[in-house]
Enzyme design. Structure first.
Site: not given
Ligand code: SF4
Length: 1562
Positions: A45, A75, A256, A276-277, A949, A1015, A1018, A1024
């Protein structure tokens, strides 16, 4: 957001209500928490506060907070109707003036500040029920001796409420009570008890439990909140706009929520705090709170503690639960600041500033570490008890938190700047600006006007009690060496290994590998073996559990580069009483790690204070029904008796020399059962559980044991295996021949333990957890294949949705291991048997990808551009479709409700192919030849390839026109089978955490952009690319250095929460408004809620991947033990989206082990619109499944960057085309069999699937009804696919681009300057302008000059994607992500000229600036936040100070800091150079020296680079500091440090002795 025909079914709402009611009732029962409930609610939030330090009560404070929350609408989020906000609210002082007036007008007397209180209450709409609720509350108040003065109907305007919120909108009333004669704190406690007893009384009534809620009941504070949008909060609650509503402070919050089911009470602020979190450790916090609340008491409550238990409620949100605990501690007498410090502790170790200023604070944190596990996760917490007000940031600093102070003594805190007032006209009033760093707190005393910052607060709180004295008594178990002698003879060892379930490959590939290298082994190509419950071979009990991981709603953290916030320290002994505010005896033992050597365990067994009792975990041999259960019962009774007799530590052992010679109870089953038994007996917090386990040998084993309740584990047999291995002739020989380092017997055990410790940290970090104490007992796993009997005995509350083995079936499986130890009469085992878990071996475990299958496929597709072969395709089909049970869909069959039709009536192969995609395999992981062949093939069939990537060569963006008749092209000379009209560009461009090669032109070439959140191989971890795979070409594409490993951080540094993901989606839509944005998730329980959040965050596509997939290199344990089956995640996502009215907004793409048309049909029935193929696409183009992809030695050039191996690449685009033609034809044939004409008709029809009659070998209790139960109507799939790109309406950039002069400048490469005003809701400003330039000229090809001269407070992502020729100047301030993925050009930011503060002391830019920049220059005359220049690869920047983690993961470019920086500078920095001005001599202690070296500026080139950038900074920003440095250059230059990673050591900037031909090193 677009309106997409949103609707919510009443059934779904009713179900949700029932679920919540069940949860509330369930929560009353105590004991283990049902983790399923926790998966339904996630939020993040915007939050902040305003307060007068002079004690002024004004209406302006309230009005300003409404304005501030109005500027944070982005937010928050709305329900499916786009109108019902997820929540918004304010907490203020009670508006005495307004209420006094009302009381006077309504004839209520006795209401007065000091003795009276107000309850803000949400009531049922049913009048009778409301009356009942009021009566209960009144009775509760009266029972506490309080006088009820009356009720006030809160004036509201219902017309502003959104349609969905209106369905559950309560009636709002205030209860006015008086407690004359009571001391104020006593009054608050009575109000607290009254509220709790009222809630308890009401909870037995389903209607009241759901719709009666007391927001606040206090004599000081009040909360007004609801399921509203920010803009209508003041309109709805008319009080808030009444000038008589006055307060000294106001906390505001915009929510949110990933969940769309309306929940008025979950709006914030709560009673004590706004958040917030996301609390990542919630499961552990709730479990431990449930365990320890029986011991939580304080005389102040007069024995009434049971009346406010249970303290937590799993059906409520993380914020609501943290609020409940914090409120209780405060009401018990702890100061708010102390409460926040012990609940959300700072990462106090490795903290140079704390060490220098107040090291005693370590004792405070260590003292409480054993008593209260941290509530950990991204969190900006603002809190108040009405007397004091403060803000606390989490230990990782994962949320933005800015504060500023004005000349009239007001203090402001907010998630972002720009939410209040015009920064330009208000500039002279702002006397300071700051930000909260990781773990920091600020605090204001509303009564005295005192304002304090972190160190001062820590000092004050830590000095209250003699923590230092107490901690001297603790035994830290240091310096105990592992034993050197082996304890078993070789035959005994093998027998023990076999009984414990070791396979030969476990010993060689895991234990010996870790003993040798001190890290977990790496593997590749995912997990293609059968699920344990489906396999016919025995599996360890650990294998039935999958590790959970953070995605979207909370971030994984980084154990590699940000390990300084992590700790494996564990305390042994009784936990103590959290409500005792005056201290207690110190816990006896503190361990550095929960992994114990035998010698350490011996020390613990003999510890005088612990009074340890060792109990053998065994059960009767012979296979009698109920034997295992009886063994467990006996174990539990013995443990409980020992604790009642005073033991503070129980050791559960399976050593053969302890206890009778009968089978050992599996350690995990023993630990879980005892843990839950002790919880039920109210004994759990009085003793620790330590396990002495033969079967534990991998990181996953230790994690499950700790996760299900063990405090420590001694893997005695694995350690014995290490000792025996080290003493073996083969190792002695290897050492003598120099093939291995000379490590001692003790050394290999240390290596093994270090590998386990590293792996444990990685497992914690995946879930975003920093401390093992928060992970212990948290049960952060989901189970696949154990039935209710086992779950309810040992793993209570664990998510287990497919049933499975009974207790006797577990015993039978355990017996298979025991039997294997005794192969036959008079036969001795020479070694433990192999089971084929990792490599394909004849006669051993089945693998879905195998050599036989690849051979058949190669022949079927005509590998190398040949003709396809129907016969071999049929053989391939049969091989796939007749395989042993491998995944859940193999237990399903299609039962159509129609008669078969002719295949000619079914939609065409071409139509079906448009739904096919390939997996995100990066160029770098696979070869250029393979990557480009796949892209060309997918473009030929109208499907979509995925770049993975790492960027793409711009030559691929053009259509190929130079193909010759023999399939050759000069542009792509190394490819075969080329055709004119081919395009080698991947339709889907991936944006992952590394941001390698993510330039503006790359994004502009996308049809779709994919955000890879997780992904399959993992999930929760980063990637890597080994240095040997970083060829010069790969390095060029990724803007890095050849030969230097490329590590992607585990978290996305700009996705810490759902609101951050919404921002990144917004950013990508901003730069390229024609590209759809997809979000890739990995299957796990709770993914439906996450998917809902992602849909609300405006994604166009959601991809659900199975946890068994992935082609790249990964730690072996991650491949095997993390991520759930595709089927479960897909069905849950589809179903939740349907239930929430969000399904029509998004396309669902499924990916996970798809190899044939049958897979397509099955996943379509489960709800997928599109279908991804990963590994099989590599096989179709030549992969022979050698499984050495991570070594760069792929024998067929599929996954190698070595020239000579790439030359062997056998594939051609037509191979993959042929595969997809076959697969599409198979889809057609199955559809025809089913009697359906198109995929459209069957998508989401999982009612056409049913479980087959034949059970797997191990159990007949598998229950797949979750997969086969209808999910409801879902609309037409092709309509969803055909939707236009979601848009965000007209934005600032559109207005800039509508200026004809701007267009002319771009078209003609002219010169133009435009003035622009900006406010914080203008996010990602200038990105779309940059995108337009990049589309036409590339990243740096624009020869014109367009200057945007901007004033104001910019929103997040200011200057993202800026390209060459674009100059952006901001006078004002900026938020997070300035210059994100900047590709060229210039950005300058400076404060308004009349600001009274010195720029180097003020924060004017937020976190993660220059994230993934690939070019350009940035000048910031002021300080920036955390992670400055993270993943910067070629950008240059000057800044006047930063937070922690500056230059993290940087791979190129240059950063100059001419002010103070935080700690952990240069972590993971493999390229680029940094210059840091060190005026107070503290810089050295802040550098992470793992990779970088530091030196003074010793070369002319270095000095020129530094001086040039500072001169440019002075010129662009007028910085006083830069000018002062330049004016006194000779004095300042020696004060600069230069940070040099090895790859830059041989450059003129770093050395005066540049050596030719010397290559970069990692
Ligand atoms: S053939 Fe190459 S791509 Fe395939 S598994 Fe082996 S190493 Fe990996």
């Amino acid at each position: 957001m677009q309106a997409m025909g949103a609707r919510v079914s009443p059934v779904a709402v009713t179900d949700a209500r029932a679920r919540r009611h069940r949860a509330r009732v369930g929560a009353k029962n105590g004991g283990a928490v049902d983790n399923t409930q926790l998966l339904e609610e996630h939020d993040a939030c915007g939050v902040g506060f305003i307060a007068s330090l002079k004690g002024e009560r004004t209406h302006k404070t309230v009005k300003d907070s409404l304005m501030a929350v109005g500027c944070m609408e982005h937010r928050g989020a709305c329900s499916a109707d786009n109108d019902s906000g997820d929540g918004v609210g304010v907490m203020t002082h009670i508006p005495w003036k307004l209420l006094d007036k009302w009381c006077a007008a309504n004839g209520i007397s006795g209401f007065s500040e000091g003795s009276s209180a107000v309850g803000m209450v949400m009531l049922p709409t049913d009048g009778a029920k409301a009356a009942e609720a009021k009566k209960i509350l009144e009775a509760s108040c009266v029972a506490e001796g309080l006088k009820v003065l009356g009720w006030r109907a809160v004036p509201v305007d219902n017309s502003v409420v959104g349609p969905l919120a209106k369905m559950t909108c309560p009636v709002h009333e205030q209860i006015l009570v008086d407690g004359a004669g009571l001391e104020r704190e006593e009054l608050e406690r009575k109000l607290f008890i009254a509220r709790k007893t009222c809630e308890k009384s009401a909870s037995s009534d389903a209607v009241l439990a759901e719709s009666f809620y007391i927001c606040t009941l206090s004599s000081r504070t009040i909360v007004y909140k609801g399921m509203l949008r920010s803009a209508v909060l003041g309109k709805f609650y008319k009080d808030l706009e009444d000038p008589d509503y006055e307060s000294q402070f106001s906390i505001y919050h915009r929510r949110f929520s990933t969940n769309t089911t309306p929940k008025w009470p979950l709006s914030q602020p709560m009673r004590f705090l706004g958040h917030n979190g996301e609390i990542n450790t919630l499961q552990g916090n709730l479990n431990w709170m449930a365990s320890k609340e029986a011991d939580m008491e304080n005389p102040i409550w007069g024995g009434r503690e049971p009346e406010f238990r249970p303290i937590c409620n799993p059906a409520a949100s993380d914020s609501a639960n943290l609020d409940r605990v914090a409120e209780l501690l405060v009401r018990t007498g702890r100061a708010p600041a102390e409460t926040m410090m012990l609940l959300v502790p700072e990462a106090h170790r490795n903290h140079p500033e704390l060490d220098a200023t107040f090291p005693e604070v370590h004792d405070f944190y260590d003292y409480y570490a054993g008593m209260q596990e941290a509530w950990d996760g991204p969190a900006l917490l603002v809190f108040s008890d009405g007397k004091q007000l403060g803000a606390r940031l989490d230990r990782n600093g994962l949320r933005p938190a800015r504060f500023w102070r004005t000349s009239d003594d007001y203090i402001y805190v907010a998630s972002e700047v720009g939410v209040l007032g015009d920064v330009m006209s208000n500039a002279s009033n702002v006397v300071s600006k700051g930000r909260l760093g990781p773990g920091m707190m600020i605090y204001a005393d509303l009564e005295t006007g005192e304002f304090k910052e972190n160190t001062e607060i820590a000092k004050e709180v830590s000095a209250r009690l003699p923590y230092g004295e107490w901690m001297k008594a603790i035994d830290r178990v240091k310096g105990i060496e592992p034993i050197g002698a082996t304890q078993l003879d070789p035959i005994q060892l093998i027998e023990c290994q076999a009984r414990a379930g070791y396979a030969a490959e476990d010993i060689t590939m895991i234990i010996e590998s870790m003993a040798s290298d001190a890290i977990e082994p790496t593997w590749s190509m995912g997990d293609d073996t059968p699920m344990p419950v489906l396999s016919g071979r025995p599996r360890l009990l650990y294998d039935y559990f999958k590790q959970r991981f953070a995605q979207v709603t909370n971030p994984a953290i980084d154990p590699l580069r940000e390990g300084l916030v992590m700790s494996l320290a564990m305390t042994l002994g009784a936990k103590g009483n959290l409500l005792d505010t005056q201290g207690k005896e110190t816990p006896p033992v503190m361990l550095d790690s929960p992994v114990l050597f035998d010698s350490e365990l011996e020390h613990i067994k003999n510890h005088p204070k612990l009074k340890t009792q060792t109990i053998a975990a065994r059960y009767a041999a012979g296979g009698a029904a109920g034997a295992l259960k009886a063994g467990l019962d006996k174990l539990c009774e013995e443990a409980a008796a020992a604790i009642r007799a005073g033991s503070e530590c129980i050791v559960i052992t399976d050593r053969p020399d302890q206890g009778p010679d009968s089978p050992a109870i599996p350690s995990l089953l023993a630990v879980g059962t005892v843990h839950h038994y002790l919880i039920a007996q109210g004994l759990r917090t009085r003793a620790s559980i330590v396990v002495e386990s033969a079967s534990a040998f991998s990181t996953h084993h230790i994690a499950t044991l700790v996760g299900f309740g063990a405090h420590a584990v001694c893997p005695w047999l694995a350690l014995e295996t290490c000792r025996s291995w080290r003493k073996s002739p083969k190792v002695e020989t290897a050492i003598q021949r120099g093939k291995m380092g000379d490590v001692s017997v003790e050394g290999v055990q240390v290596n093994f333990k270090n590998a386990l410790n590293k792996g444990l940290k990685k497992i914690l970090s995946k879930m975003g957890i920093s401390l093992i104490t928060s992970y212990q007992g948290a049960q952060i796993f989901e189970c696949y294949g154990l039935g209710p009997e086992v779950i309810n005995t040992a793993f209570k509350g664990t998510v287990s949705r497919i049933g499975g083995l009974t207790m006797d079936e577990v015993a039978a499986e355990t017996h298979m291991f025991v039997q294997s130890a005794f192969p036959g009469e008079a036969e001795e085992m020479a070694k433990v048997e192999a089971r084929g878990m990792f490599q394909v071996k004849p006669g051993l475990e089945y693998h879905g990808n195998n050599q036989e299958m690849s051979k058949l496929l190669h022949k079927a597709v005509g590998l190398g551009g040949g003709e396809k072969n129907d016969e071999f395709w049929s053989a391939y089909q049969a091989h796939r479709n007749d395989r042993p049970y491998t995944c859940l869909r193999d237990q399903l069959e299609i039962k159509s409700d129609r008669q078969p039709i002719s295949v000619d009536e079914v939609e065409s192969v071409a139509d079906i192919c448009t739904r096919f995609c390939t997996g995100g395999m990066s160029l770098g992981a696979i070869s250029q030849e393979c990557h480009e062949s796949i892209a060309i093939a997918m473009n030929r069939i109208g499907g979509k390839s995925n770049s993975g990537e790492g960027g793409e060569d711009p030559k691929r963006f053009e259509t190929i026109t130079d193909a010759t008749a023999d399939g050759k092209s000069e542009t792509f000379p190394y490819l075969r089978g080329m055709e004119n009209g081919d395009v080698a560009s991947s339709a889907i461009k991936q944006v992952a955490s590394g941001r390698f090669g993510v330039t503006t032109s790359f994004l502009m070439s996308a049809n779709q952009t994919e955000i890879k959140v997780a992904q399959g191989a993992k999930p929760g971890e980063g990637g890597q690319l080994p240095g040997k795979k970083v060829s010069p070409y790969i390095a060029w594409l990724r803007r890095s250095k050849a030969g230097v490993p490329l590590i992607s951080p585990p978290p996305h540094h700009d996705i810490y929460s759902i609101e951050d993901l919404a921002q990144l989606i917004y950013d990508l839509h901003m730069v390229n408004k024609n590209s759809k944005v997809s979000v890739k998730l990995v299957s796990q329980a709770g993914i439906g809620t996450v998917a809902s959040g992602v849909a609300k965050a405006n994604a166009d596509i959601i991809q659900i991947s199975g946890g068994d997939g992935g082609t790249g290199a990964s730690p072996l344990s991650s491949i095997k033990h993390c991520g759930g089956p595709l089927e479960m995640g897909l069905v849950e996502s589809h179903r939740t989206l349907v239930e929430n009215g969000l399904r029509e907004r998004v396309v669902l793409r499924a990916d996970g082990g798809c190899r044939s048309g049958l897979d397509v049909i099955q996943t379509a029935l489960m709800g997928a619109d599109e279908y991804g193929f990963g590994t099989v696409a590599m096989i179709a183009t030549g992969c022979v499944m050698a499984r050495i992809c991570h070594t760069n030695n792929c024998p067929v050039g599929v996954a190698s960057q070595r020239e000579e191996l790439r030359a062997r690449f056998p594939g051609a685009p037509s191979d993959l085309v042929n595969f997809f033609m076959y697969a599409a034809q198979e889809v057609r044939e199955i559809l025809a069999q089913m009697g359906y004409r198109s995929l459209d008709e069957i998508i989401g029809r999982n009612d056409l699937l049913s479980q087959i009659d034949k059970a797997p070998a191990k159990t007949s209790s598998l229950d797949l009804s979750f997969l086969t139960t209808s999910s409801g109507e879902a609309g037409a799939s092709s309509d969803r696919i055909a939707q236009p790109v979601h848009n965000d309406g007209i934005v600032l950039d559109d207005k800039i681009l509508s200026d004809p002069e701007v267009q002319k400048c771009i078209e003609t490469e002219g010169t133009y300057t435009k003035k622009v005003e900006i406010v914080n809701v203008d996010r990602c400003a200038t990105a779309r302008v940059a995108g337009q330039i990049a589309k036409k000229y590339g990243d740096n090809g624009f020869a014109g000059s367009l200057t945007l001269d901007i004033e104001g407070s910019s929103g997040q992502s200011f200057g993202a994607f800026v390209v060459g020729g674009l100059k952006v100047r901001l006078v004002g301030e900026a938020n997070d992500y300035v210059a994100k993925s900047m590709s060229g050009g210039e950005i300058a930011i400076m404060p308004p000229p009349n600001s009274p503060f010195a720029p180097e002391s003020a924060s004017i830019a937020g976190n993660a600036c220059l994230y993934g920049a690939t070019g350009g220059q940035v000048f910031i005359s002021g300080r920036a936040g955390e992670r400055f220049a993270v993943r910067n690869s070629l950008g240059e920047a000057v800044v006047e100070g930063t937070g922690d983690h500056c230059c993290e993961y940087m791979t190129g470019g240059c950063v100059v800091a001419i002010g103070k920086v935080g700690r952990n500078v240069g972590a993971g920095m493999t390229g680029g150079i940094g210059y840091f001005l060190d005026e107070d001599g503290t810089f050295e202690s802040k550098v992470n020296g793992e990779i970088v070296a530091m030196q003074r500026v010793i070369t002319p080139a270095g000095e020129a680079q530094l001086k040039g950038l500072i001169s440019a900074h002075a010129e662009k920003t007028n910085s006083p500091k830069a000018k002062a440095i330049l004016a006194d250059w000779a004095n300042y230059l020696p004060k600069f440090w230069q940070l040099v990673p090895p790859s830059e050591a041989n450059t003129p900037e770093a050395t005066n002795d540049v050596k030719a031909g010397v290559e970069a090193t990692a």
